[in-house]
Design a protein around this motif. Structure first.
Motif, PDB file in Angstrom:
ATOM      1  N   ILE A 173      -1.534   5.682  38.492  1.00 47.40           N
ATOM      2  CA  ILE A 173      -1.286   4.372  37.900  1.00 47.40           C
ATOM      3  C   ILE A 173      -1.032   4.588  36.419  1.00 47.40           C
ATOM      4  N   TRP A 174      -0.425   3.595  35.757  1.00 41.26           N
ATOM      5  CA  TRP A 174      -0.116   3.744  34.327  1.00 41.26           C
ATOM      6  C   TRP A 174      -0.233   2.391  33.648  1.00 41.26           C
TER       7      TRP A 174
ATOM      8  N   GLU B  30       3.086   1.875  51.716  1.00 41.61           N
ATOM      9  CA  GLU B  30       2.149   2.814  51.098  1.00 41.61           C
ATOM     10  C   GLU B  30       1.057   2.075  50.328  1.00 41.61           C
ATOM     11  N   ALA B  31      -0.150   2.615  50.432  1.00 41.44           N
ATOM     12  CA  ALA B  31      -1.280   2.128  49.645  1.00 41.44           C
ATOM     13  C   ALA B  31      -1.173   2.699  48.240  1.00 41.44           C
TER      14      ALA B  31
ATOM     15  N   GLY C 195       9.397   3.634  38.205  1.00 37.60           N
ATOM     16  CA  GLY C 195       9.760   4.170  39.508  1.00 37.60           C
ATOM     17  C   GLY C 195       8.817   3.718  40.606  1.00 37.60           C
ATOM     18  N   PRO C 196       9.062   4.155  41.842  1.00 35.28           N
ATOM     19  CA  PRO C 196       8.295   3.646  42.980  1.00 35.28           C
ATOM     20  C   PRO C 196       6.900   4.233  43.130  1.00 35.28           C
ATOM     21  N   ASP C 197       6.639   5.406  42.546  1.00 33.86           N
ATOM     22  CA  ASP C 197       5.393   6.121  42.806  1.00 33.86           C
ATOM     23  C   ASP C 197       4.296   5.840  41.789  1.00 33.86           C
TER      24      ASP C 197
ATOM     25  N   ASP D 186       1.073  -4.194  39.404  1.00 35.96           N
ATOM     26  CA  ASP D 186       2.411  -4.491  39.925  1.00 35.96           C
ATOM     27  C   ASP D 186       2.835  -3.309  40.802  1.00 35.96           C
ATOM     28  N   VAL D 187       2.454  -3.352  42.071  1.00 36.83           N
ATOM     29  CA  VAL D 187       2.680  -2.218  42.972  1.00 36.83           C
ATOM     30  C   VAL D 187       4.023  -2.361  43.695  1.00 36.83           C
ATOM     31  N   PHE D 188       4.570  -1.228  44.129  1.00 36.72           N
ATOM     32  CA  PHE D 188       5.787  -1.236  44.938  1.00 36.72           C
ATOM     33  C   PHE D 188       5.435  -1.323  46.422  1.00 36.72           C
ATOM     34  N   GLY D 189       4.358  -0.654  46.812  1.00 36.53           N
ATOM     35  CA  GLY D 189       3.894  -0.731  48.190  1.00 36.53           C
ATOM     36  C   GLY D 189       4.781  -0.028  49.197  1.00 36.53           C
TER      37      GLY D 189
END
Length: 459
Positions: free
Chosen positions: A372-373, A441-442, A344-346, A424-427
């Motif tokens: 984070i995961w 988003e940071a 998901g995005p978060d 691998d961030v969504f940002g």
């Protein structure tokens, strides 16, 4: 920002009572205030907000509901206060659980992107609890706002030129050095994949290189994907998939935000920030599916899909970073849709072979409320990146485990760093949340900062 954080007590500041359902029942407030709360059905449920009026109708305080117990407490939920409180001076009636995070939440929740329209005209002063490091909280909020501003700005106002300008501004502010390799100079200095991805754009591709700190300090290098817009190239994206592609430089934005925190805290490190800044555009000279590209590492890469361009520019930058043998090498990128499907995005995934480093990151994630995961670098999937004509393909053919195979691709270009991690961030926040509105988003940078600053210290 309509909210100012201050450490100076103000006799005129009004109290914000953080309450649960249970504690609200025992809260000592005037009978009229309790009757007002009951009339407005305020129960202390998490997220509820209510102003308490005085005899003349002006507010004399506020109630805000938080979760019932410590395990359910969301420290950044206080961000809602920044949107509810009227102008004036305020303070917590009692020192909250996790006071630094509760204060940070209010600051983060006060953000609005006002470049193209008028901003909130309220002026709120919030008195921070005496127990917190107010400057550290400000630095974290400023870093998040930098990330959000960069991601939220559309590409017509934030292409590779402007991303470079943002890096130069940050470097100048902290006394860092900056070098930029632009256009055909990328070929001359052996960054062929950065050049190939960005050459079809009207704005020249470039590699931004920022360095700061003592040369003999432990080396920490950050690499951020700076694809300022991604059409998908000749493997063009559908229109719906391009709507948020201004955020494809979210990795670059996040490493700049992280760098700003590390430099502001005067971390005891030799910091290097590398950002390959490009647009993945379509023109007669665009790179093609089936092309075989040279890389700085010396590996040849067959292009299975031009929309998997982020890993190409990161690979050349990672290869450069790895040549210095840094103690910590971190890359951040809005890299795969597969990561969003998985978590998901978060909740951005991260990948590393260093179990101790992974454990430190996971602990920091919990401590600073920056989720984070860890996902596995499953080596059995390496073969999926094989090519019949080159050393490696930039994509797999079966479409499975896309976030994992992207990370495995990047691992091919790292070998000397003591610890490497890929994020691998969504940002992007697709919904309004207490500590951030819809928009850029940071992600992960406060957790990384916590690990780095504790490992090497600050001066």
């Amino acid at each position: 920002m309509p909210l100012t954080l201050t450490e100076k007590a103000n006799s005129a500041s009004l109290p914000v009572h953080l309450v649960t359902r249970e504690s609200f029942a025992a809260l000592e407030i005037a009978p009229a205030a309790r009757a007002w709360a009951e009339a407005n059905r305020f129960s202390g449920a998490a997220g509820q907000f209510l102003l308490l009026p005085g005899k003349e109708g002006a507010p004399v305080g506020a109630l805000f509901g938080v979760a019932e117990n410590s395990t359910g407490f969301a420290p950044l939920a206080t961000g809602s206060l920044a949107r509810h409180l009227p102008s004036g001076a305020w303070h917590f009636a009692q020192t909250p659980e996790a006071p630094e995070l509760a204060t940070l939440g209010i600051l983060l929740g006060s953000y609005s992107f006002s470049r193209y329209r008028k901003s909130d005209e309220r002026e709120i002063e919030f008195v921070a609890p005496e127990t917190i490091d107010i400057e550290a909280v400000r630095q974290q909020a400023e870093a998040a706002f930098l990330v959000r501003d960069l991601i939220n700005t559309p590409t017509n106002d934030l292409g590779p030129d402007e991303l470079e300008a943002a890096a130069r501004n940050l470097a100048e502010r902290h006394g860092a050095k900056i070098n930029v390799i632009t256009g055909d100079a990328l070929l001359e200095q052996n960054f062929p994949m950065i050049h190939a991805v960005g050459r079809a754009s009207a704005t020249a591709p470039r590699l931004i290189d920022v360095s700061w700190g003592r040369e003999d300090a432990p080396k920490v290098t950050l690499v951020g994907k700076g694809v300022c817009f991604d059409t998908g190239g000749l493997d063009i994206k559908p229109a719906s998939s391009m709507l948020l592609m201004k955020k494809d430089m979210g990795g670059a934005a996040n490493v700049l935000g992280l760098a700003s925190m590390l430099m502001a805290a005067n971390a005891n490190i030799r910091l290097r920030v590398l950002i390959p800044a490009v647009e993945n555009s379509i023109s007669a000279n665009a790179f093609r599916p089936g092309d075989v590209l040279q890389s700085r590492k010396g590996l040849t890469v067959e292009i299975g899909n031009t929309d998997a361009e982020g890993r190409l520019v990161l690979a050349d930058a990672l290869a450069l970073a790895d040549e210095e043998k840094p103690e910590i090498l971190i890359d951040m990128a809005t890299l795969t849709g597969a990561a969003r499907v998985a978590l998901g995005p978060d909740l951005p995934p991260f990948f590393t072979d260093d179990d101790e480093f992974a454990g430190a990151l996971a602990s920091a994630s919990d401590a600073v409320a920056d989720p984070i995961w860890r996902l596995p670098l499953w080596s059995n999937y390496d073969a999926k990146l094989s090519s019949k004509v080159a050393d490696i393909n930039n994509v797999t053919t079966d479409g499975m485990a896309g976030a994992v195979t992207a990370a495995l691709f990047l691992r091919r270009f790292v070998g000397n760093a003591q610890s490497w991690a890929h994020f691998d961030v969504f940002g992007w926040s697709p919904v309004d949340r207490p500590h951030c509105p819809i928009g850029g988003e940071a992600q992960a940078i406060r957790a990384i900062f916590d690990v780095v600053s504790k490992r090497y210290g600050v001066r």
